[in-house]
Design a protein around this motif. Structure first.
Motif, PDB file in Angstrom:
ATOM      1  N   UNK A  87     -11.080   1.213 -12.045  1.00  0.00           N
ATOM      2  CA  UNK A  87     -10.369   0.939 -10.801  1.00  0.00           C
ATOM      3  C   UNK A  87      -9.109   1.787 -10.691  1.00  0.00           C
ATOM      4  N   UNK A  88      -8.476   2.055 -11.809  1.00  0.00           N
ATOM      5  CA  UNK A  88      -7.319   2.950 -11.803  1.00  0.00           C
ATOM      6  C   UNK A  88      -7.730   4.341 -11.350  1.00  0.00           C
ATOM      7  N   UNK A  89      -8.836   4.829 -11.897  1.00  0.00           N
ATOM      8  CA  UNK A  89      -9.338   6.148 -11.515  1.00  0.00           C
ATOM      9  C   UNK A  89      -9.709   6.192 -10.032  1.00  0.00           C
ATOM     10  N   UNK A  90     -10.406   5.148  -9.560  1.00  0.00           N
ATOM     11  CA  UNK A  90     -10.777   5.094  -8.143  1.00  0.00           C
ATOM     12  C   UNK A  90      -9.547   5.075  -7.247  1.00  0.00           C
ATOM     13  N   UNK A  91      -8.518   4.343  -7.669  1.00  0.00           N
ATOM     14  CA  UNK A  91      -7.289   4.285  -6.892  1.00  0.00           C
ATOM     15  C   UNK A  91      -6.602   5.635  -6.798  1.00  0.00           C
ATOM     16  N   UNK A  92      -6.570   6.357  -7.909  1.00  0.00           N
ATOM     17  CA  UNK A  92      -5.960   7.694  -7.913  1.00  0.00           C
ATOM     18  C   UNK A  92      -6.730   8.644  -7.002  1.00  0.00           C
ATOM     19  N   UNK A  93      -8.050   8.631  -7.129  1.00  0.00           N
ATOM     20  CA  UNK A  93      -8.876   9.538  -6.323  1.00  0.00           C
ATOM     21  C   UNK A  93      -8.748   9.234  -4.836  1.00  0.00           C
ATOM     22  N   UNK A  94      -8.849   7.953  -4.475  1.00  0.00           N
ATOM     23  CA  UNK A  94      -8.764   7.598  -3.056  1.00  0.00           C
ATOM     24  C   UNK A  94      -7.397   7.930  -2.478  1.00  0.00           C
ATOM     25  N   UNK A  95      -6.341   7.743  -3.267  1.00  0.00           N
ATOM     26  CA  UNK A  95      -4.995   8.066  -2.800  1.00  0.00           C
ATOM     27  C   UNK A  95      -4.843   9.567  -2.575  1.00  0.00           C
TER      28      UNK A  95
ATOM     29  N   UNK B 250       0.883   3.015  -5.571  1.00  0.00           N
ATOM     30  CA  UNK B 250       0.628   1.817  -4.766  1.00  0.00           C
ATOM     31  C   UNK B 250      -0.868   1.537  -4.665  1.00  0.00           C
ATOM     32  N   UNK B 251      -1.665   2.596  -4.475  1.00  0.00           N
ATOM     33  CA  UNK B 251      -3.110   2.425  -4.359  1.00  0.00           C
ATOM     34  C   UNK B 251      -3.694   1.885  -5.658  1.00  0.00           C
ATOM     35  N   UNK B 252      -3.236   2.415  -6.786  1.00  0.00           N
ATOM     36  CA  UNK B 252      -3.730   1.951  -8.091  1.00  0.00           C
ATOM     37  C   UNK B 252      -3.348   0.495  -8.314  1.00  0.00           C
ATOM     38  N   UNK B 253      -2.112   0.130  -7.965  1.00  0.00           N
ATOM     39  CA  UNK B 253      -1.657  -1.246  -8.164  1.00  0.00           C
ATOM     40  C   UNK B 253      -2.501  -2.227  -7.355  1.00  0.00           C
ATOM     41  N   UNK B 254      -2.772  -1.883  -6.092  1.00  0.00           N
ATOM     42  CA  UNK B 254      -3.606  -2.753  -5.259  1.00  0.00           C
ATOM     43  C   UNK B 254      -5.007  -2.885  -5.837  1.00  0.00           C
TER      44      UNK B 254
END
Length: 221
Positions: free
Chosen positions: A178-186, A195-199
């Motif tokens: 989920x951390x990786x997905x958050x970084x990529x999507x951001x 912020x995206x990773x935290x959410x």
């Protein structure tokens, strides 16, 4: 380029959904039982149901969008056939609204109309590229694959380790993914990654905590 970015962003979001929903399911079942067969059966069922549901939903959504775009283009074609002068004036005003002078807007509108009036109105007035209408089958297949790829991670993480390590290994693997997905999507959206990773991580952690608590409670009933 923008179309490819949209597809990539949708793929990341689909994988993210597969990770969270399947992780919540298998962690919940693991809280109720230590049976690997039961956990695997629930996980596979959740993966198939989620992937097919995502595919069906995306197909319906994109089909509706494509139908609306086609209807708008057909309406524009009819208006061009019935009153080309009014449509030319409308195109001129739309170009003026984008910052062109009256003379330049009129000249550009005339040239665009002579080249392909319907395409010009579709792009400028409707914001539609007739050559890039979304394909519902492509969207459905992409969603199915993305969800499945995401769902495989928590499914493998929960069934491969021993009974005592299942939940900790799954939680760690899911939060990392989920951390990786958050970084990529951001980065795809040009937004701050923190912020995206935290959410993303908070949502996944909450889902697993709730389902594990419920599963543990049900396992003792």
């Amino acid at each position: 380029m923008s179309t490819r970015l949209n597809w990539l962003r949708a793929g990341v979001l689909g994988a993210n959904d597969g990770i969270i929903s399947t992780a919540g399911l298998v962690v919940g079942v693991a809280g109720a039982t230590t049976s690997r067969a039961s956990i695997l059966a629930a996980g596979v069922a959740g993966l198939l149901a989620g992937a097919l549901s995502m595919a069906a939903g995306e197909y319906v959504s994109v089909s509706s969008q494509r139908d609306s775009e086609r209807a708008a283009i057909e309406t524009e074609a009819q208006e061009l056939a019935e009153d080309p002068e009014a449509e030319l004036a409308e195109l001129t005003e739309l170009l003026r609204a984008r910052g062109l002078s009256r003379e330049l807007a009129r000249e550009a509108a005339v040239q665009l109309t002579e080249r392909d009036a319907l395409r010009a109105h579709a792009r400028v007035e409707l914001g539609i590229n007739p050559d890039e209408l979304a394909n519902p089958w492509h969207a459905a297949f992409a969603s199915l694959i993305a969800f499945t790829v995401g769902a495989l991670l928590p499914l493998l993480a929960i069934v491969l380790p021993g009974a005592s390590e299942r939940v900790p290994v799954t939680v760690a693997a899911v939060l990392a993914a989920l951390t990786l997905c958050g970084v990529i999507s951001a980065r795809l959206g040009g937004a701050p990654a923190g912020r995206a990773v935290l959410r993303n991580v908070a949502g996944g952690a909450l889902a697993m905590a709730v389902t594990y608590a419920v599963g543990t409670w049900l396992g003792t009933v």
